[in-house]
Write a protein that holds these residues in place. Structure first.
Motif, mmCIF file in Angstrom:
data_model
loop_
_atom_site.group_PDB
_atom_site.id
_atom_site.type_symbol
_atom_site.label_atom_id
_atom_site.label_comp_id
_atom_site.label_asym_id
_atom_site.label_seq_id
_atom_site.Cartn_x
_atom_site.Cartn_y
_atom_site.Cartn_z
ATOM 1 N N TRP A 68 -9.112 1.611 -0.579
ATOM 2 C CA TRP A 68 -9.004 1.264 -1.990
ATOM 3 C C TRP A 68 -10.386 1.085 -2.598
ATOM 4 C CZ3 TRP A 68 -4.283 0.571 -4.457
ATOM 5 C CH2 TRP A 68 -3.159 0.495 -3.635
ATOM 6 N N VAL A 93 2.322 1.316 -3.951
ATOM 7 C CA VAL A 93 1.445 1.158 -5.116
ATOM 8 C C VAL A 93 0.273 2.131 -5.017
ATOM 9 C CG1 VAL A 93 -0.089 -0.464 -6.305
ATOM 10 C CG2 VAL A 93 2.066 -1.269 -5.359
ATOM 11 N N GLU A 94 -0.074 2.751 -6.135
ATOM 12 C CA GLU A 94 -1.224 3.659 -6.201
ATOM 13 C C GLU A 94 -2.412 3.038 -6.925
ATOM 14 O OE1 GLU A 94 -1.535 6.857 -4.945
ATOM 15 O OE2 GLU A 94 0.379 6.514 -3.948
ATOM 16 N N ARG A 95 -2.100 2.139 -7.903
ATOM 17 C CA ARG A 95 -3.155 1.586 -8.754
ATOM 18 C C ARG A 95 -2.704 0.249 -9.319
ATOM 19 N NH1 ARG A 95 -5.220 2.317 -14.376
ATOM 20 N NH2 ARG A 95 -3.108 2.800 -14.976
ATOM 21 N N THR A 134 -7.836 1.226 -7.117
ATOM 22 C CA THR A 134 -7.221 2.545 -6.973
ATOM 23 C C THR A 134 -7.259 2.987 -5.524
ATOM 24 O OG1 THR A 134 -8.110 3.099 -9.158
ATOM 25 C CG2 THR A 134 -7.280 4.920 -7.831
ATOM 26 N N LYS A 135 -6.142 3.520 -5.057
ATOM 27 C CA LYS A 135 -6.067 4.077 -3.715
ATOM 28 C C LYS A 135 -6.923 5.344 -3.678
ATOM 29 C CE LYS A 135 -1.917 3.865 -2.002
ATOM 30 N NZ LYS A 135 -0.515 4.198 -1.633
ATOM 31 N N ILE A 136 -7.756 5.501 -2.638
ATOM 32 C CA ILE A 136 -8.590 6.701 -2.515
ATOM 33 C C ILE A 136 -8.469 7.267 -1.107
ATOM 34 C CG2 ILE A 136 -10.213 6.027 -4.321
ATOM 35 C CD1 ILE A 136 -12.197 5.214 -2.156
ATOM 36 N N ASP A 137 -8.760 8.553 -0.977
ATOM 37 C CA ASP A 137 -8.698 9.189 0.341
ATOM 38 C C ASP A 137 -10.033 9.022 1.069
ATOM 39 O OD1 ASP A 137 -10.480 11.246 -0.579
ATOM 40 O OD2 ASP A 137 -8.782 12.411 -1.298
ATOM 41 N N CYS A 148 0.798 -1.224 0.000
ATOM 42 C CA CYS A 148 0.000 0.000 0.000
ATOM 43 C C CYS A 148 0.835 1.281 0.000
ATOM 44 C CB CYS A 148 -0.965 -0.003 1.181
ATOM 45 S SG CYS A 148 -2.255 -1.259 1.028
ATOM 46 N N LEU A 149 2.021 1.247 0.538
ATOM 47 C CA LEU A 149 2.856 2.448 0.560
ATOM 48 C C LEU A 149 3.573 2.671 -0.766
ATOM 49 C CD1 LEU A 149 4.357 2.169 4.144
ATOM 50 C CD2 LEU A 149 2.389 3.508 3.391
ATOM 51 N N THR A 189 -5.082 2.095 4.640
ATOM 52 C CA THR A 189 -5.298 2.702 3.325
ATOM 53 C C THR A 189 -6.606 2.203 2.726
ATOM 54 O OG1 THR A 189 -2.904 2.787 2.979
ATOM 55 C CG2 THR A 189 -4.293 2.991 1.019
ATOM 56 N N GLU A 193 -10.076 -2.215 -12.031
ATOM 57 C CA GLU A 193 -9.037 -1.314 -11.566
ATOM 58 C C GLU A 193 -9.161 -1.143 -10.053
ATOM 59 O OE1 GLU A 193 -7.485 2.607 -13.595
ATOM 60 O OE2 GLU A 193 -9.421 2.946 -12.639
#
Length: 88
Positions: free
Chosen positions: A56, A17-19, A74-77, A14-15, A54, A72
């Motif tokens: 996703w 990779v973004e997608r 994707t990391k999200i806030d 998780c630290l 994190t 897909e």
């Protein structure tokens, strides 16, 4: 003899990779992340990393062709997750 069996990605990335797309996205979501909830209208699932917290989103990416349905991850806030999945 080497095994050709595919194993889920279980180590936290998780630290770094973004997608992720396609099979890698599915394997990482199922092998490492914890499913939280679904948004049927968006055809999306919300996942959380048990190690880092994190968030996703696993969803279908935009179609580029008739037969092209790409998954897909994707990391999200937290704010985006709140909007899309109605988190309190």
């Amino acid at each position: 003899m080497e095994s050709t069996e595919r194993r889920p990605m279980t180590q936290c990335a998780c630290l770094a990779v973004e997608r992720l797309c396609g099979a890698q996205a599915s394997l990482y979501a199922c092998g490492h992340l914890k499913r939280m909830m679904a948004n049927r209208a968006l055809r999306a699932l919300l996942y959380r990393c048990p190690d880092t917290g994190t968030l996703w989103r696993l969803a279908y990416a935009e179609r580029r062709g008739e037969d092209d349905e790409v998954i897909e991850l994707t990391k999200i806030d937290r704010e985006t997750a709140g909007d899309e999945f109605e988190l309190c």
